[in-house]
Scaffold this motif. Structure first.
Motif, PDB file in Angstrom:
ATOM      1  N   ALA A 119      -1.297  -1.540   3.736  1.00 24.87           N
ATOM      2  CA  ALA A 119      -2.576  -0.843   3.620  1.00 24.87           C
ATOM      3  C   ALA A 119      -3.277  -0.798   4.978  1.00 24.87           C
ATOM      4  CB  ALA A 119      -3.463  -1.531   2.579  1.00 24.87           C
TER       5      ALA A 119
ATOM      6  N   THR B  95      -1.624   1.769   7.461  1.00 23.88           N
ATOM      7  CA  THR B  95      -1.850   3.181   7.134  1.00 23.88           C
ATOM      8  C   THR B  95      -3.328   3.562   7.251  1.00 23.88           C
ATOM      9  OG1 THR B  95      -1.892   2.612   4.782  1.00 23.88           O
ATOM     10  CG2 THR B  95       0.193   3.423   5.665  1.00 23.88           C
ATOM     11  N   PHE B  96      -4.234   2.657   6.925  1.00 23.27           N
ATOM     12  CA  PHE B  96      -5.665   2.953   7.123  1.00 23.27           C
ATOM     13  C   PHE B  96      -5.987   3.027   8.623  1.00 23.27           C
ATOM     14  CE2 PHE B  96      -7.150   1.127   2.767  1.00 23.27           C
ATOM     15  CZ  PHE B  96      -6.794   2.324   2.145  1.00 23.27           C
TER      16      PHE B  96
ATOM     17  N   GLU C 137      -3.939   4.090  10.914  1.00 20.63           N
ATOM     18  CA  GLU C 137      -3.489   5.440  11.275  1.00 20.63           C
ATOM     19  C   GLU C 137      -4.539   6.488  10.869  1.00 20.63           C
ATOM     20  OE1 GLU C 137       1.406   5.217  10.967  1.00 20.63           O
ATOM     21  OE2 GLU C 137       0.248   5.673   9.158  1.00 20.63           O
TER      22      GLU C 137
END
Lengths: 227, 227, 227, 227, 227, 227
Positions: free
Chosen positions: D203, D206-207, D209
């Motif tokens: 998580a 990806t957050f 990013e």
């Protein structure tokens, strides 16, 4: 005065039961008008039903512009904010009315409702109204709304069992029956368990009478302004 | 039904004003009985008055065992829990009733009260009832309770000024008048400012009627058990 | 992956602006599909619009069963729970996404939105998501949604003035732009005021990508169970 | 873009596991750099470890000034505020990232962590982020962090048992795995229990990013201002 | 009894001022030992200083194993949880002590601190301790900690101005001086403004005496367990 | 200094027990004066007793105008606000003092009290003081206050059983004994269960000493202003 009680689902037998509960507590000079949409979900069980019944609910409200107050007879208080925005008379949801009544006669209360899926919506409402802190539990019987119509003895056993548990485990001092379809059980259960058992339909109708008698209407400044 | 409305202070002229407000909203078949203690503080302004008036309040309640509901006509809701413990009929404070009424017709409300010293007690009550989150401000006019009785024009100017400010600055959508002595101002101010103005005495009496009509009484399990 | 971005109002020019904002941040291999209902309110301003646009929103969602994630491009997060119940892929509202993004890069944030009437709905959402405590203010410019489309210089002056005030008075550390129609202002305002300015459309699309990449989908136990 | 993922403890095998989880979800064009301090606690279990690992964490951050975002790969989000103050790029803790992800796909979630001693720190974080109200339970397995590395079958039995209980008793709709050392269990448990199981490392990456793609960086006004 | 008062920054003149404040209130039979780390930040202003001073703080604590209680003389209560985990005697932060003292003598209090950058950390602490609801404002003078040492008249003007404003605007009933460097101003300001002005060092030392006299020590079950 | 410790009930044997607990922790140069009203309830069990004992409590306070601090030795902290309004010296309730002490030495604490009927009053106090979030449970033994005086072995068994359960089930890290009549059990139970057990009388006396030594008195601005 005329109070419009809208059942937002399409099940006519529930509308009849609601009408009976409403008339049982209304003043002699209060006219109770009940209705339900002709299209939409047959019962309100969770967020999707709650959203899709709103257009029908708004149509029924628009059809009765002479109502002095409106009661939304679904325990999810579905469409409550939208209806408040579309009229200027007082509008009460039966969940909301039940929680307020319970808060006036008990330090802490519990809600007994139908499906687990409906619990989060009720908890959200309680949080919004500020009354979550008075509510020790929202318990589901996992009996579908329409099953309540059938009068199955197993249904009553399950409701009784949840009431017993919430008194012992959650220290509930009053019970709010969390479905319009439970309206006829109030007196019997109150007697049996020795604590107040509240039906939101009855609470909603009498509070609507109270607000009208106070000459109070929905504020048209801020959240519910229509322009 | 018979509703006992107790003014917990000893100022008889306030009791008369309260009686008038109560009778103005009560049903024709509701008997309003008003009273006040003969001993105790002349007005309730802050925690000390609120505590010392309770024995007199309890005595007045005990003198009317046939009341179907009790309204405590002091905006501090003084002695509310103690009275609930000593009877089984519904008991409402006028502060409590005003906050519930406001919550039913507006998203956010303000309270306009008398002395700054009274504000913390009202804020504590709002927190306990869960309704603090619906209340955007408790504002004091710093007019003593008994000054309200004198009809001084400066008094009304100050109340109007606070209402104007709380609408603009706090985004209040409804006003709860925070003193039994303001009961006669409700209609006039509502008209003038274009938003609901709520008097707790009227709200308390009509909600008491509603609870009695629902056959609901104070729970005797838990917080208010008497044994 | 394919992300469906639904503008729940019927204003096609807003859908185009949303599409542009979405594509500006999406990965090269993400397909952005945008749509809006053909019937319903032209803009979502307050509780009534928010309720009446939901059937159209649900229809648009149903028309795209192959979407890997759904973004509801209305800052009110209208219909969010209902959409979550009707699909199993991740669903994000752009208000929700904006608040989460702000919480990750600042200790406290403010929201600048359109009409005062929309503020209560946003405050309710913030409370439900738990993020109200990170938000120091929801401020209205009182510019209608569709007015934003016209590029009036007075509009920009008002937005700038509110941002300046919320930094100074509310101690905001980041700004969430509270309307899909403001999506094109993000970079410019961030540069000018020296703090993060967040557009919910961009945040929503990139968080949707993140959730899909985590192989996470909407839970089908509890609140969003469909059976 | 380059994302620095810092394991704040000194256990290299955990850093490897974290790197694997991070790379499994990162975009092809994202460079994942992982590191850990050479001195400090071997695992972060409670407030003392959380405080003493911070200097090493800050050193690792300072050694990578070209990172576009930073992920702190300890579920206690140790040093999060301090790191935010020392850089201007986005900084995410994996606990924080996991809670935000869970809030986006479920109404309520649970955290399953290692030692009871770590629970209060996680509860404090949840309260600070505002997400405590979305979290129904933080449950400890009482398995030490480093024990997770050993692949003992008893370990998995205990984790499974806690997940089962939190679904049934706490009504959890999603699970956040509360330790970087559990990163490899996500897919398997999600499949088995039929609900989303979230790994904070995935998580967080990806957050990060998402935030970089939004061109958002840590606010330098207020809490995280460096001057 | 022996109370160790640790100034967690390296500024010896502040340690002297703290020692003076501590001895002014301690019992005749209480030995006050003061110390500060030799390495680390010269003042604690924000999250980064708060984190980097902890190793030095822990070393000083470890050097005095015979202390009967420990007071952390930094208003951020930096390292409080870590120190509690590393010893079994009572440990108090001076911020914490000041807030508890204020809660005992006033309904609502304000904090006057140094830099704006320090405010969020204090607000987080107040939230964690539960005492945020008693605190109406944390106000920054924007005077750096070390500037307080210089005795500049402008400094005192700014502190006085903030106190005046917080009494009038925030309705503060007591003031907590939010920096160990303000310890010598307590009596003078209390006299001048006619309300309690609390110094955390004095509060911390006397509460430490109280806890020791109650034979109470830090709980070693749960959050602060050392094993 | 002279500390007045008022037992607000009329049971002289409890006053003696309270005096013993107070003197056991007071400084050699502190004079402990204990008293109780001659009229009023024999024990304080619930809201009604709590209200009716206040006039007697206020009389006892008025009889000792030379007290340097006042401790109200009833765990309900009955009359606390009223007494604060009537004097200017520091005033502490023993419930309040116990909760503050517990908050200083443990992350979470439990309260073990007498009757279930008393629990709601204690919960209200905890909410008002802000310390509800530190308290994981208020548990009733359902032993009447005066029964504690009799030394029945069954009484101790019940108290022990509740302590054991609250440690295991609620994760309590410290225990506050919720009745002045339990003051003599503190040391024994602390030893037995290996965690801090707090008596409010002892905490109240030592905190009163601390406040007096800080030259702090009850604020006379706002809530407790007497004019």
């Amino acid at each position: 005065m005329k109070i419009l009680v809208v059942n937002p689902n399409t099940t006519v037998s529930m509308t009849h039961k609601i009408a009976k509960a409403a008339r049982a507590v209304a003043r002699p000079d209060t006219e109770i008008v009940t209705t339900n949409p002709s299209k939409g979900p047959a019962s309100i069980q969770g967020f999707l039903d709650a959203a899709t019944c709103v257009p029908g609910l708004l149509e029924e409200v628009a059809r009765h512009p002479d109502a002095d107050a409106i009661v939304i007879a679904c325990f999810d208080d579905t469409g409550l904010d939208a209806v408040r925005m579309s009229v200027s008379v007082p509008v009460l949801g039966i969940g909301e009315a039940g929680y307020h009544a319970a808060s006036m006669i008990a330090n802490k209360f519990s809600v007994i409702t139908t499906l687990s899926r409906s619990v989060p919506g009720l908890e959200n409402n309680l949080m919004r109204y500020g009354l979550a802190q008075k509510c020790v539990a929202v318990r589901a019987t996992d009996i579908p709304v329409l099953k309540l119509e059938e009068g199955d003895p197993a249904t009553m056993l399950k409701i009784r069992s949840e009431i017993r548990e919430t008194i012992e485990q959650d220290k509930a001092e009053a019970i709010v029956l969390g479905c319009a379809g439970m309206a006829d059980l109030m007196a019997e259960l109150s007697e049996e368990f020795g604590l107040p058992v509240i039906d939101g339909v009855a609470a909603g109708v009498t509070f609507a009478e109270a607000l009208v008698n106070n000459k109070l209407s929905t504020s048209k400044i801020g959240a519910y302004s229509s322009a």
